[in-house]
Each structure stands twice: as structure tokens, then as C-alpha cells.
Design a protein around this motif. Structure first.
Motif, mmCIF file in Angstrom:
data_model
loop_
_atom_site.group_PDB
_atom_site.id
_atom_site.type_symbol
_atom_site.label_atom_id
_atom_site.label_comp_id
_atom_site.label_asym_id
_atom_site.label_seq_id
_atom_site.Cartn_x
_atom_site.Cartn_y
_atom_site.Cartn_z
ATOM 1 N N LEU A 188 0.847 -1.194 0.000
ATOM 2 C CA LEU A 188 0.000 0.000 0.000
ATOM 3 C C LEU A 188 0.881 1.243 0.000
ATOM 4 C CD1 LEU A 188 -2.713 -1.026 2.614
ATOM 5 C CD2 LEU A 188 -2.812 -1.232 0.136
ATOM 6 N N THR A 189 0.842 2.004 -1.061
ATOM 7 C CA THR A 189 1.511 3.305 -1.202
ATOM 8 C C THR A 189 2.953 3.240 -0.710
ATOM 9 O OG1 THR A 189 0.716 4.098 0.952
ATOM 10 C CG2 THR A 189 -0.688 4.497 -0.935
ATOM 11 N N ALA A 190 3.326 4.196 0.145
ATOM 12 C CA ALA A 190 4.725 4.340 0.552
ATOM 13 C C ALA A 190 5.151 3.342 1.606
ATOM 14 C CB ALA A 190 4.984 5.761 1.067
ATOM 15 N N THR A 191 4.225 2.508 2.079
ATOM 16 C CA THR A 191 4.609 1.588 3.147
ATOM 17 C C THR A 191 5.552 0.504 2.665
ATOM 18 O OG1 THR A 191 2.666 0.232 2.723
ATOM 19 C CG2 THR A 191 2.469 1.960 4.375
ATOM 20 N N ALA A 192 5.724 0.377 1.337
ATOM 21 C CA ALA A 192 6.727 -0.562 0.848
ATOM 22 C C ALA A 192 8.114 -0.103 1.248
ATOM 23 C CB ALA A 192 6.632 -0.678 -0.669
ATOM 24 N N ARG A 193 8.293 1.217 1.470
ATOM 25 C CA ARG A 193 9.607 1.733 1.852
ATOM 26 C C ARG A 193 9.682 2.004 3.344
ATOM 27 N NH1 ARG A 193 12.994 3.130 -1.642
ATOM 28 N NH2 ARG A 193 13.944 4.651 -0.242
ATOM 29 N N LEU A 194 8.709 2.719 3.879
ATOM 30 C CA LEU A 194 8.756 3.078 5.301
ATOM 31 C C LEU A 194 7.452 2.675 5.977
ATOM 32 C CD1 LEU A 194 10.202 4.525 7.650
ATOM 33 C CD2 LEU A 194 9.039 6.612 6.949
ATOM 34 N N PRO A 195 7.504 1.780 6.940
ATOM 35 C CA PRO A 195 6.266 1.394 7.623
ATOM 36 C C PRO A 195 5.709 2.551 8.420
ATOM 37 C CG PRO A 195 8.175 0.472 8.745
ATOM 38 C CD PRO A 195 8.679 1.082 7.478
ATOM 39 N N PRO A 196 4.387 2.623 8.571
ATOM 40 C CA PRO A 196 3.797 3.696 9.380
ATOM 41 C C PRO A 196 4.082 3.468 10.846
ATOM 42 C CG PRO A 196 2.124 2.139 8.709
ATOM 43 C CD PRO A 196 3.375 1.723 8.017
ATOM 44 N N GLY A 197 3.785 4.467 11.647
ATOM 45 C CA GLY A 197 4.035 4.341 13.080
ATOM 46 C C GLY A 197 4.429 5.671 13.667
ATOM 47 N N SER A 198 4.819 5.642 14.941
ATOM 48 C CA SER A 198 5.182 6.856 15.672
ATOM 49 C C SER A 198 6.696 6.893 15.848
ATOM 50 C CB SER A 198 4.490 6.873 17.038
ATOM 51 O OG SER A 198 3.084 6.761 16.875
ATOM 52 N N PRO A 199 7.370 7.954 15.394
ATOM 53 C CA PRO A 199 8.837 7.991 15.426
ATOM 54 C C PRO A 199 9.447 7.772 16.812
ATOM 55 C CG PRO A 199 7.993 9.726 14.011
ATOM 56 C CD PRO A 199 6.802 9.103 14.675
ATOM 57 N N ARG A 200 8.761 8.178 17.890
ATOM 58 C CA ARG A 200 9.329 7.980 19.223
ATOM 59 C C ARG A 200 9.506 6.502 19.558
ATOM 60 N NH1 ARG A 200 9.782 12.078 22.875
ATOM 61 N NH2 ARG A 200 8.804 14.085 22.392
ATOM 62 N N TYR A 201 8.809 5.633 18.841
ATOM 63 C CA TYR A 201 8.870 4.206 19.118
ATOM 64 C C TYR A 201 9.738 3.455 18.103
ATOM 65 C CZ TYR A 201 5.035 5.340 22.251
ATOM 66 O OH TYR A 201 4.266 5.903 23.252
ATOM 67 N N TYR A 202 10.398 4.191 17.210
ATOM 68 C CA TYR A 202 11.279 3.561 16.238
ATOM 69 C C TYR A 202 12.508 2.987 16.928
ATOM 70 C CZ TYR A 202 8.859 5.640 12.197
ATOM 71 O OH TYR A 202 7.946 5.992 11.238
ATOM 72 N N SER A 203 12.963 1.839 16.456
ATOM 73 C CA SER A 203 14.238 1.303 16.914
ATOM 74 C C SER A 203 15.369 2.169 16.351
ATOM 75 C CB SER A 203 14.395 -0.141 16.436
ATOM 76 O OG SER A 203 14.523 -0.173 15.022
ATOM 77 N N PRO A 204 16.586 2.100 16.936
ATOM 78 C CA PRO A 204 17.697 2.902 16.386
ATOM 79 C C PRO A 204 17.947 2.604 14.917
ATOM 80 C CG PRO A 204 18.275 2.014 18.537
ATOM 81 C CD PRO A 204 16.973 1.383 18.152
ATOM 82 N N LEU A 206 15.749 1.590 12.588
ATOM 83 C CA LEU A 206 14.702 2.200 11.777
ATOM 84 C C LEU A 206 14.848 3.716 11.753
ATOM 85 C CD1 LEU A 206 12.128 2.208 10.155
ATOM 86 C CD2 LEU A 206 10.822 1.860 12.254
ATOM 87 N N PHE A 207 15.220 4.294 12.876
ATOM 88 C CA PHE A 207 15.366 5.744 12.938
ATOM 89 C C PHE A 207 16.515 6.206 12.040
ATOM 90 C CE2 PHE A 207 16.117 9.916 14.749
ATOM 91 C CZ PHE A 207 14.833 10.347 15.050
ATOM 92 N N MET A 208 17.664 5.512 12.103
ATOM 93 C CA MET A 208 18.802 5.908 11.273
ATOM 94 C C MET A 208 18.496 5.667 9.795
ATOM 95 S SD MET A 208 22.219 4.932 13.461
ATOM 96 C CE MET A 208 21.775 3.216 13.719
ATOM 97 N N TRP A 209 17.766 4.582 9.479
ATOM 98 C CA TRP A 209 17.384 4.344 8.087
ATOM 99 C C TRP A 209 16.523 5.486 7.580
ATOM 100 C CZ3 TRP A 209 12.820 4.100 5.514
ATOM 101 C CH2 TRP A 209 12.832 3.577 4.224
ATOM 102 N N ARG A 210 15.619 5.967 8.430
ATOM 103 C CA ARG A 210 14.748 7.063 8.004
ATOM 104 C C ARG A 210 15.554 8.331 7.746
ATOM 105 N NH1 ARG A 210 9.439 9.495 11.214
ATOM 106 N NH2 ARG A 210 8.966 11.104 9.681
ATOM 107 N N VAL A 211 16.519 8.638 8.619
ATOM 108 C CA VAL A 211 17.346 9.829 8.429
ATOM 109 C C VAL A 211 18.127 9.734 7.129
ATOM 110 C CG1 VAL A 211 19.293 11.130 9.355
ATOM 111 C CG2 VAL A 211 17.495 10.317 10.893
#
Length: 644
Positions: A188-204, A206-211
Motif C-alpha cells: 500500500l503506497t509508501a509503506t513498501a519503503r517506510l512502515p507507518p508508526g510513531s517515530p518515538r517508538y522507532y528502533s535505532p 529504523l530511525f537511522m534508516w529514516r534519516v
């Protein structure tokens, strides 16, 4: 306040109601969604709005929760329905059916699930002073629910405390699987790249991948969300529950293998947390995924075994008890006017700076109070839970007099028993027996507070960072809500209920609540009202209660408790269609109301400080009685800078 005639005002109110309420985001009670009839609005999330509903034509039927898509043809709903049909567990919300509702020319998907009354995990903790045993019991239930999903190849991917509901009997339900994923799920849309969710609960990771992906768009491959990321989100949730703050972000590799980089342990922030529980949470928050527990099921088994043989520290409250300050105390920071010489033309700027300073000081004080629990609020929360349990035991059909008296019977001994219980705890150091409520085998969710705990010194740790609410509160609660609790055995029930009712009738009576004491406005409301152009003493017309839409000039009935009014006349930058959330009191022959939150039609939310009517509220209309007052359908609100 109201500049138009009552007839014109009523017609205008009905027009605004029709424009605002005839949408998936705000359906009035009685609306039919296929074969379901709306009872009340419960809340809203990222993709849909949730209502309590019953089967049409069954006014006394069982309640269900209906999640209705905000946008037409939302594809998330089909995926959530498929996931919930695969995952079956007592701690996972159960799907009953799903379908598509046609609203005009468009179709809105919906899900019908079991209805669960309760509090979010964070609300539950803040309203009580839980023990390590109780918190660990909730953690075990959460881990077992996620383990059931993982066995089916499914992931929640948006786990946080706001998506965990704690029922009055202490049972947990994991909600909102809309962002979930399962093997073979459609993309579904952009979730193939980045799963939805709340950034405060991202693992390190996932957070670094997003940056990195934001710095080099298209250069990185899709992120493979895993069980290790979900375990980290569970660790963040219970870290916040036990410390009232989020864990610090972890950047780079840890300097020492024993402790994650830049992350203080749970026990370091809250010394009342047992070492074993603190270590379990720090394992969930390990920087490297391979150092986190191997699976949710293994950690759940480990913690459940640990609960079999624990010491007295696991049954002690985890937070300090709040000590009330003297009613007449006042600090120099609370002065209303600026003293000393002021440069010409700087009066307004200094006054605004003063207001901002006072708001900052108030927020800091509230942050320092987070780790303290108010005994009166804890007792009240426990009383609500026990009343809900007793309602199921007695069939939920007792006279209202019973519940008013039952609260008095429960809260009275709690308050009067503080000294006795505290002295007993001070002298006897053995493990206290588990308190059992009127329902068989149901443990109370919080120990009865005592003065020894109330005088316990502060931990001396630094104040936690205030955190924002991540999800709209489930307001307004419906008076018809009933807890989803397994029905206990009926043997002996009638005898226990009859005895309780008899004692209640002899010792208590019901009545309307009296006008509340004067108090300050909510934090940030003065600044928010200034931005909205709302001046002290100003106001406009409102439709008194959006849950009671009606035609004609007849009055409506209001009660003590939460209220949601609808703005039908623009004032400042507060437009028509704004919903005002607050509370009403009907004592002393007048209706007093306070609004603390405004939700604009575009979904933005502001803290406000309004009163219902003028400063003194509104007088009862003929035909009223205590607790059920007749009022006009259209009234007004007034802007204030403190509640009178």
C-alpha cells in the motif's frame, strides 16, 4: 451573547449540525451504518473514526465498536480485516464483521469489532499507583498478544501505549492493527519503503534508516521491519510508563556493552522498580537487534515464571505519593502584573512575555509532578473499576442509587483507612495479601494508599521531559458503555448484590454535584486563545450538546459529566463547526460548565478556557430536577482567564 432570535438561532444551529455531523468523522447517535446503529462517538485515529454501535432495532442489545474509514475506498481496512481474521488471541481485539457503507455517491469501508471499555495503558498508569507485579502482568499479556501475531507471520508495526486498552478487571486488549503487516499482504503506497508508526517508538536501526533515506531519497532499499523492531517499541512503551518520559535516542554504537549509549536505565530513573523488571526492559531497548530477546513468547514465559516467586518490593507502589500544598500558598512567580519601571510602548510586550514565562513555569511544575500520584485520584479510579466489575456481576440493572452509595462505601473506607493501612505496612514487613473485589478472583488494580507512602521522600532524579499526547482522547465517553469481562459464576451473586444494595441504601443518597472550586486555566490555553483572537469576556453561540441533535424548540436534558458542544457562531478565529470539549455541573440550581479543549473543523486542537453561558452559568429551566436539567438547545460560551 446570542445576537439572533431563538428561532433563527435554532435553525442556524441545525444547519451547522447537519453540515458537520453528516460525515464519517462525526455521525450523530441513531445514524444507521448498514445494519448498525450509532450509539456514541468514541474517538479518531489516523485512518478512521470509531463509534460504539448496536444492531439496529435492538436498543438493549450488545455494544460493538465500529471503525469507519474517513476517506472513501480506504485500502487499509481490507488489510486490517484480513490480519485480524488470522490472529486470534484473548488479548487481541476480536473482529466481528466488516463491510462497505455507502454515503451518498461514495463508499466507506468499516470494521465491526468487540467493544471494550477501559483506559489506555498510559491513562491507566497515571490514574493509579501500580505495583511492579501489576505492571509486569500487563507486560506479559501484551507480549503474549504480539507472540500470537508473530506465530501467524503478522506484525503490529504501530505498537504504543495508546493502542493498548486496560479493562477494569485488568485484562489487556491490543487495538488498532491498521498499520499491521502479514506475509503476503498487498503493498500500500509508501509503506513498501517506510512502515507507518510513531517515530518515538522507532528502533535505532529504523530511525537511522529514516534519516539516511531522507538525505538520499531513492538511494536506500525498503526497510524490513522485524520482530526486533516491535520488541523495541514494547520497551519504549513500558519505559515511559515506569519513568514518565521517553528513552533517549541512541546514536551510533554503545560505548559499553553493558548499557546502551546515552540511555539511563529504568531503575536509575525510578528506584522503586525491581532490578529484574528494569533489566528486562533494558534488554528490549538494546541497541543491537541481536541483543534483544529472541522472541516475545520467550520473554513472556520468563516474566510469568518470575512472578511466581517475587519479594515484597514487587507489591509496593512504584511512585511517590503527592503531598498537597497549603490552599493559601502563593509564589512571586504567580504575580499578575509586571512590577518596576517599564519603557514606554513596552507594556504589551512585557505582559505577553510574563504570560509565556508563567506558562513555562507551570509546565515545568506539571512535569515534576508526573512521578507523584494523588491518593484521592487513585482511590477514585479504583472505585470506577470496581463499579464496572460489580455492574457485570449484578447484571448491570441495579438502581442508580446503588452506584452512588457503592462509591461512598468504597471511597470512604479507602480514605478513612489510610492511617490504619499505612501503620500496618510500617510495622509488618511481610508480603501483603492480594485485595479481592466483589467479583470472584478479580484482583484490584492498585493498592490502597496510606500516609507512609504519602510522606515518602522524592527520588531526587531530574524532572522528566513533558511529552505530547499522540492520539485523540476517547471522548466523550458513552453512559451506555459496559466492560467486556467474562461473566463470572452466578452462584452467590444475588446474595452479594442484595447485601451491598441494602447497605448502600442505608448509608448514602444520590444528588447533583455542586459547583467546582475556582481553578487555573489549562496549560497553554492563554497563548492559544491569544493566537485565535479570543479576548477575555468575549464569546459566541453554541449548540449545547452535539450528542442530542433534535428539531424544534423543545429543551434538552443535560447531566453532570462530560459535554461536547458545537460552535454555531464564529468569534475571532474560532469558526463555526468547532467542537468544544468540557464538563458540566448541575448543582445549586444552576448549570456550570467549563470547556478546556477546542477541535476546529480542520482537525487542529487548541487548549482553551471557556465557561458555559456567562461567568455564573445558566439557570435551571422549569421541569428540571437534580442531575437531569432542562436547558435550551442553543446557548453561549464566554472566554475567561481563570475558572471562577
Amino acid at each position: 451573547m446570542i445576537s439572533e432570535s431563538p428561532e433563527l438561532g435554532l435553525r442556524h444551529a441545525e444547519a451547522v449540525l447537519g453540515r458537520v455531523l453528516l460525515s464519517p468523522e462525526w455521525l450523530p447517535p441513531g445514524t444507521r451504518v448498514d445494519r448498525w446503529e450509532v450509539v456514541a462517538r468514541l474517538g479518531a485515529g489516523g485512518y478512521g473514526t470509531t463509534y460504539s454501535v448496536r444492531r439496529a432495532g435492538r436498543p438493549q442489545g450488545r455494544l460493538y465498536a465500529l471503525k469507519l474509514s474517513r476517506r472513501p475506498g480506504e485500502r487499509w481496512f481490507a488489510r486490517e480485516a484480513e490480519l485480524l481474521t488470522r490472529v486470534r488471541h484473548r488479548s487481541v481485539v476480536r473482529l466481528s464483521t466488516y463491510g462497505v457503507w455507502r454515503l451518498g455517491p461514495v463508499e466507506h469501508p468499516y470494521l465491526v469489532m468487540e467493544y471494550v471499555e477501559g483506559e489506555s495503558l498510559y491513562e491507566w498508569a497515571l490514574a493509579r499507583n501500580p505495583t511492579a507485579r501489576q505492571v509486569t502482568g500487563l507486560l506479559v499479556q501484551v507480549l503474549e498478544a504480539l507472540a500470537a501475531a508473530h506465530r501467524e507471520g503478522a506484525l503490529h508495526r504501530d505498537f504504543k501505549g495508546d493502542n493498548v486498552l486496560v479493562a477494569p478487571d485488568g485484562k489487556v486488549k491490543v487495538l488498532d492493527w491498521g498499520a499491521g503487516w502479514y506475509a503476503g499482504a498487498p503493498v500500500l503506497t509508501a509503506t513498501a519503503r517506510l512502515p507507518p508508526g510513531s517515530p518515538r517508538y522507532y528502533s535505532p536501526q529504523l530511525f537511522m534508516w529514516r534519516v539516511l533515506s531522507e538525505r538520499r531519497p531513492g538511494a536506500s532499499s525498503p526497510y524490513a521491519y522485524s520482530v526486533a523492531d516491535e520488541l523495541y517499541a514494547v520497551g519504549v512503551t513500558f519505559y515511559r510508563l515506569l519513568t514518565d518520559q521517553y528513552p533517549a535516542a541512541q546514536w551510533g554504537m554503545p560505548r559499553e556493552a553493558s548499557e546502551p549509549h546515552g540511555l539511563r536505565s529504568v531503575r536509575n530513573l525510578n528506584p522503586y522498580v525491581p532490578e529484574e523488571l528494569s533489566e528486562a526492559l533494558m534488554r528490549l531497548l538494546a541497541f543491537e537487534p541481536e541483543r534483544r530477546p529472541e522472541s516475545t513468547a520467550l520473554l513472556a514465559d520468563e516474566l510469568r515464571q518470575r512472578l511466581v516467586d517475587v519479594g515484597p518490593a514487587w507489591n509496593a507502589p512504584l511512585f511517590d505519593w503527592r503531598e498537597r500544598t497549603a490552599s493559601g500558598s502563593r509564589t512571586t512567580l504567580e504575580a499578575e502584573e509586571v512590577r518596576g519601571p517599564v519603557m514606554p510602548g513596552q507594556e504589551v510586550a512585557l505582559r505577553d512575555a510574563r504570560v509565556r514565562h508563567l506558562e513555562a513555569v507551570r509546565r515545568l511544575r506539571e512535569a515534576r509532578e508526573l512521578r507523584r500520584r494523588d491518593p484521592a485520584k487513585v482511590a477514585a479510579a479504583e472505585a470506577r473499576s470496581l463499579r464496572a466489575i460489580q455492574a457485570r456481576v449484578c447484571g448491570g440493572r441495579s438502581h442508580p442509587l446503588f452506584w452512588g452509595a457503592f462509591a461512598v462505601l468504597l471511597v470512604g473506607p479507602l480514605v478513612a483507612g489510610f492511617t490504619v493501612w499505612g501503620l500496618r505496612r510500617a510495622v509488618v514487613h511481610e508480603e501483603p495479601p492480594q485485595a479481592v473485589s466483589g467479583a470472584r478472583n478479580v484482583q484490584q488494580m492498585a493498592p490502597r494508599p496510606g500516609p507512609e507512602e504519602a510522606r515518602r521522600p522524592s527520588t531526587g532524579t531530574s524532572p522528566p521531559v513533558p511529552f505530547p499526547q499522540e492520539k485523540e482522547a476517547m471522548t466523550p465517553p458513552s453512559p451506555q458503555q459496559a466492560a467486556v469481562i467474562p461473566t463470572p459464576a452466578r452462584s452467590g451473586t444475588l446474595k452479594r448484590c442484595s447485601a451491598a444494595v441494602g447497605a448502600a441504601v442505608l448509608t448514602a443518597c444520590t444528588g447533583a454535584q455542586v459547583r467546582p472550586d475556582a481553578s487555573r486555566c489549562p496549560t497553554g490555553s492563554l497563548e492559544a486563545m491569544r493566537k485565535l483572537g479570543l479576548n477575555k469576556g468575549g464569546g459566541a453561540s453554541v449548540y449545547t450538546d452535539v450528542t442530542q441533535p433534535g428539531l424544534g424548540s423543545e429543551k434538552l436534558i443535560v447531566h453532570d459529566g462530560p459535554i461536547v458542544s458545537l460552535v454555531i457562531q464564529q468569534y475571532g478565529n474560532l469558526p463555526e463547526g468547532t467542537r468544544l470539549y468540557g464538563r458540566l455541573w448541575t448543582g445549586e440550581g444552576r448549570v456550570t460548565g467549563r470547556y478546556t479543549k477546542a477541535e476546529l473543523p480542520d482537525g487542529s486542537i487548541y487548549p482553551v478556557c471557556f465557561v458555559y453561558g456567562n461567568h455564573d452559568g445558566g439557570e435551571w429551566v422549569e421541569g428540571s430536577k437534580p442531575g437531569a436539567v432542562r436547558m435550551p438547545r442553543t446557548f453561549a460560551y464566554t472566554v475567561v482567564h481563570e475558572f471562577p
